[in-house]
Design a protein around this motif. Structure first.
Motif, PDB file in Angstrom:
ATOM      1  N   ARG A 123      27.282   4.107  -6.022  1.00 48.32           N
ATOM      2  CA  ARG A 123      28.620   3.794  -6.520  1.00 48.32           C
ATOM      3  C   ARG A 123      29.490   3.283  -5.365  1.00 48.32           C
ATOM      4  O   ARG A 123      29.280   3.639  -4.200  1.00 48.32           O
ATOM      5  CB  ARG A 123      29.280   5.034  -7.128  1.00 48.32           C
ATOM      6  CG  ARG A 123      28.527   5.656  -8.302  1.00 48.32           C
ATOM      7  CD  ARG A 123      28.857   5.006  -9.612  1.00 48.32           C
ATOM      8  NE  ARG A 123      28.301   5.777 -10.726  1.00 48.32           N
ATOM      9  CZ  ARG A 123      29.026   6.585 -11.500  1.00 48.32           C
ATOM     10  NH1 ARG A 123      30.319   6.720 -11.283  1.00 48.32           N
ATOM     11  NH2 ARG A 123      28.453   7.242 -12.485  1.00 48.32           N
ATOM     12  N   ASN A 124      30.498   2.528  -5.698  1.00 51.78           N
ATOM     13  CA  ASN A 124      31.394   1.959  -4.691  1.00 51.78           C
ATOM     14  C   ASN A 124      32.482   2.979  -4.351  1.00 51.78           C
ATOM     15  O   ASN A 124      33.598   2.934  -4.875  1.00 51.78           O
ATOM     16  CB  ASN A 124      32.018   0.662  -5.200  1.00 51.78           C
ATOM     17  CG  ASN A 124      32.799  -0.059  -4.111  1.00 51.78           C
ATOM     18  OD1 ASN A 124      32.735   0.296  -2.941  1.00 51.78           O
ATOM     19  ND2 ASN A 124      33.558  -1.072  -4.498  1.00 51.78           N
ATOM     20  N   ILE A 125      32.148   3.932  -3.460  1.00 51.17           N
ATOM     21  CA  ILE A 125      33.096   4.974  -3.064  1.00 51.17           C
ATOM     22  C   ILE A 125      33.219   4.978  -1.547  1.00 51.17           C
ATOM     23  O   ILE A 125      32.320   4.545  -0.834  1.00 51.17           O
ATOM     24  CB  ILE A 125      32.641   6.365  -3.561  1.00 51.17           C
ATOM     25  CG1 ILE A 125      31.230   6.697  -3.046  1.00 51.17           C
ATOM     26  CG2 ILE A 125      32.690   6.459  -5.070  1.00 51.17           C
ATOM     27  CD1 ILE A 125      30.755   8.086  -3.423  1.00 51.17           C
TER      28      ILE A 125
ATOM     29  N   THR B 152      29.246  16.014  -7.806  1.00 46.44           N
ATOM     30  CA  THR B 152      29.450  14.734  -8.491  1.00 46.44           C
ATOM     31  C   THR B 152      29.612  13.613  -7.481  1.00 46.44           C
ATOM     32  O   THR B 152      29.028  12.535  -7.634  1.00 46.44           O
ATOM     33  CB  THR B 152      30.683  14.799  -9.406  1.00 46.44           C
ATOM     34  OG1 THR B 152      30.482  15.832 -10.383  1.00 46.44           O
ATOM     35  CG2 THR B 152      30.904  13.480 -10.111  1.00 46.44           C
ATOM     36  N   TRP B 153      30.403  13.862  -6.455  1.00 50.35           N
ATOM     37  CA  TRP B 153      30.638  12.839  -5.435  1.00 50.35           C
ATOM     38  C   TRP B 153      29.337  12.473  -4.737  1.00 50.35           C
ATOM     39  O   TRP B 153      29.042  11.286  -4.550  1.00 50.35           O
ATOM     40  CB  TRP B 153      31.662  13.342  -4.420  1.00 50.35           C
ATOM     41  CG  TRP B 153      32.071  12.311  -3.408  1.00 50.35           C
ATOM     42  CD1 TRP B 153      33.113  11.448  -3.488  1.00 50.35           C
ATOM     43  CD2 TRP B 153      31.417  12.039  -2.171  1.00 50.35           C
ATOM     44  NE1 TRP B 153      33.159  10.638  -2.373  1.00 50.35           N
ATOM     45  CE2 TRP B 153      32.134  10.979  -1.548  1.00 50.35           C
ATOM     46  CE3 TRP B 153      30.306  12.569  -1.523  1.00 50.35           C
ATOM     47  CZ2 TRP B 153      31.765  10.460  -0.314  1.00 50.35           C
ATOM     48  CZ3 TRP B 153      29.934  12.052  -0.283  1.00 50.35           C
ATOM     49  CH2 TRP B 153      30.667  11.011   0.298  1.00 50.35           C
TER      50      TRP B 153
ATOM     51  N   ALA C   5      26.473   2.877   6.110  1.00 48.36           N
ATOM     52  CA  ALA C   5      27.780   3.197   5.543  1.00 48.36           C
ATOM     53  C   ALA C   5      28.887   2.300   6.095  1.00 48.36           C
ATOM     54  O   ALA C   5      30.040   2.402   5.661  1.00 48.36           O
ATOM     55  CB  ALA C   5      28.121   4.664   5.808  1.00 48.36           C
ATOM     56  N   GLY C   6      28.526   1.426   7.052  1.00 52.09           N
ATOM     57  CA  GLY C   6      29.522   0.540   7.637  1.00 52.09           C
ATOM     58  C   GLY C   6      30.548   1.272   8.464  1.00 52.09           C
ATOM     59  O   GLY C   6      31.717   0.881   8.534  1.00 52.09           O
ATOM     60  N   ALA C   7      30.135   2.368   9.114  1.00 51.53           N
ATOM     61  CA  ALA C   7      31.055   3.194   9.896  1.00 51.53           C
ATOM     62  C   ALA C   7      30.566   3.305  11.332  1.00 51.53           C
ATOM     63  O   ALA C   7      29.384   3.106  11.622  1.00 51.53           O
ATOM     64  CB  ALA C   7      31.187   4.588   9.276  1.00 51.53           C
TER      65      ALA C   7
ATOM     66  N   HIS D 217      23.092   0.320  -1.854  1.00 48.50           N
ATOM     67  CA  HIS D 217      21.794   0.677  -2.432  1.00 48.50           C
ATOM     68  C   HIS D 217      20.818   1.142  -1.363  1.00 48.50           C
ATOM     69  O   HIS D 217      20.006   2.049  -1.601  1.00 48.50           O
ATOM     70  CB  HIS D 217      21.230  -0.512  -3.214  1.00 48.50           C
ATOM     71  CG  HIS D 217      21.828  -0.683  -4.579  1.00 48.50           C
ATOM     72  ND1 HIS D 217      23.023  -1.350  -4.803  1.00 48.50           N
ATOM     73  CD2 HIS D 217      21.414  -0.242  -5.801  1.00 48.50           C
ATOM     74  CE1 HIS D 217      23.302  -1.326  -6.089  1.00 48.50           C
ATOM     75  NE2 HIS D 217      22.350  -0.672  -6.720  1.00 48.50           N
ATOM     76  N   GLU D 218      20.861   0.517  -0.186  1.00 50.09           N
ATOM     77  CA  GLU D 218      20.011   0.970   0.909  1.00 50.09           C
ATOM     78  C   GLU D 218      20.403   2.377   1.349  1.00 50.09           C
ATOM     79  O   GLU D 218      19.552   3.219   1.646  1.00 50.09           O
ATOM     80  CB  GLU D 218      20.112  -0.001   2.087  1.00 50.09           C
ATOM     81  CG  GLU D 218      19.389  -1.308   1.876  1.00 50.09           C
ATOM     82  CD  GLU D 218      17.877  -1.136   1.806  1.00 50.09           C
ATOM     83  OE1 GLU D 218      17.355  -0.273   2.539  1.00 50.09           O
ATOM     84  OE2 GLU D 218      17.220  -1.848   1.019  1.00 50.09           O
ATOM     85  N   LEU D 219      21.713   2.637   1.402  1.00 46.52           N
ATOM     86  CA  LEU D 219      22.200   3.965   1.767  1.00 46.52           C
ATOM     87  C   LEU D 219      21.745   4.996   0.746  1.00 46.52           C
ATOM     88  O   LEU D 219      21.272   6.086   1.108  1.00 46.52           O
ATOM     89  CB  LEU D 219      23.721   3.948   1.861  1.00 46.52           C
ATOM     90  CG  LEU D 219      24.419   5.297   2.097  1.00 46.52           C
ATOM     91  CD1 LEU D 219      23.976   5.904   3.424  1.00 46.52           C
ATOM     92  CD2 LEU D 219      25.935   5.136   2.064  1.00 46.52           C
TER      93      LEU D 219
END
Length: 298
Positions: free
Chosen positions: A82-84, A73-74, A112-114, A28-30
């Protein structure tokens, strides 16, 4: 069994738990960060026409998707938290499309945890002693590169040899990327077509050991996306070892430079190397001294 007003169905509890999980909060923050940045980038800043019916304060979602080479869409799902899964290549494209500075780019990757594999995004591993060595080599141009051709440190002469390196964002300081996309760097190559063909062949040979490495895949993605010329040479599937060590550059400030290129590896072959350029004649040496004086304001 009837659920009372005080009870919450297990499925709803689980959903709320998922919404409050660290990964959900980060998504949600992203999403909020992407929406905020999108709304604060004008079409004119990225070379798009404004049009007469624009109600969005900044860019539309489809425009960000187009600039980032991802599906509309993505990207919409991304802004909807969304959990993508998001690859580092896509994050890099989004950072550039939204004109993020270095702090904002780092924030994007954290949300993004990357891990950002771009040059300058993390610790370069260049020691203080190596930086002193770069300075002591003046007026000879020298830099520290890694095996992916990222330029992670350089001296003042090198900073002006091929382009104004200080003006290049850290994430763009890569020899391959600059040779194919940076106007001044490209102009400095007297035999550009042949050099670029050989560079693509060298990259293909080097990449065989790094096919699963996200940083290498991101570099290849950028080159394929940003340079049709690279795609043409890449599709030839030519491979080649290190290029000829004698190089010529046409510097816009002092003229033609003829130099012998030497790589001094500072660790394992996949680690950093010291790249030096030595003049082959007195005329080139004198031009390097003038270039160094310009770079240092002497």
């Amino acid at each position: 069994m009837t659920t009372t007003a005080q009870e919450t169905p297990p499925a709803r509890k689980a959903a709320r738990g998922r919404q409050g999980s660290p990964s959900a909060v980060r998504r949600h923050e992203l999403a909020a960060f992407l929406r905020h940045r999108r709304e604060h980038v004008t079409p004119e800043q990225v070379g798009l026409p404004r049009g007469v019916r624009r109600r969005t304060p900044g860019l539309r979602r489809e425009e960000v998707a187009q600039l980032s080479a991802v599906g509309v869409t993505w990207y919409t799902w991304l802004e909807q938290a969304r959990n993508i899964q998001v690859s580092v290549q896509v994050l890099d494209s989004l950072a550039r499309a939204l004109l993020l500075d270095s702090s904002e780019r780092a924030h994007l990757f954290k949300l993004a945890g990357a891990i950002d594999p771009a040059p300058g995004a993390a610790s370069t591993g260049v020691t203080d002693a190596q930086r002193v060595l770069l300075k002591q080599l003046e007026p000879l141009p020298a830099c520290v590169q890694n095996s992916r051709y990222d330029i992670i440190a350089y001296n003042r002469t090198y900073a002006l040899m091929l382009c104004d390196m200080d003006a290049v964002p850290p994430q763009d300081r890569n020899c391959m990327l600059l040779a194919y996309t940076h106007p001044e760097w490209r102009t400095s190559l007297p035999h550009r077509e042949e050099v670029l063909r050989l560079m693509a062949a060298t990259l293909r040979a080097s990449m065989a050991e790094h096919l699963a490495d996200p940083a290498w895949k991101m570099l290849l993605h950028r080159l394929r996306t940003e340079s049709d010329e690279f795609v043409e040479y890449w599709e030839r599937h030519e491979v080649m070892g290190p290029l000829d060590k004698r190089k010529q550059f046409h510097n816009s400030r002092v003229g033609l430079l003829t130099l012998d290129h030497t790589d001094l590896w500072l660790g394992p072959r996949n680690g950093p190397r010291l790249v030096t350029y030595v003049p082959v004649d007195d005329e080139t040496r004198a031009r390097l001294e003038r270039l160094h004086a310009m770079a240092t304001g002497a």
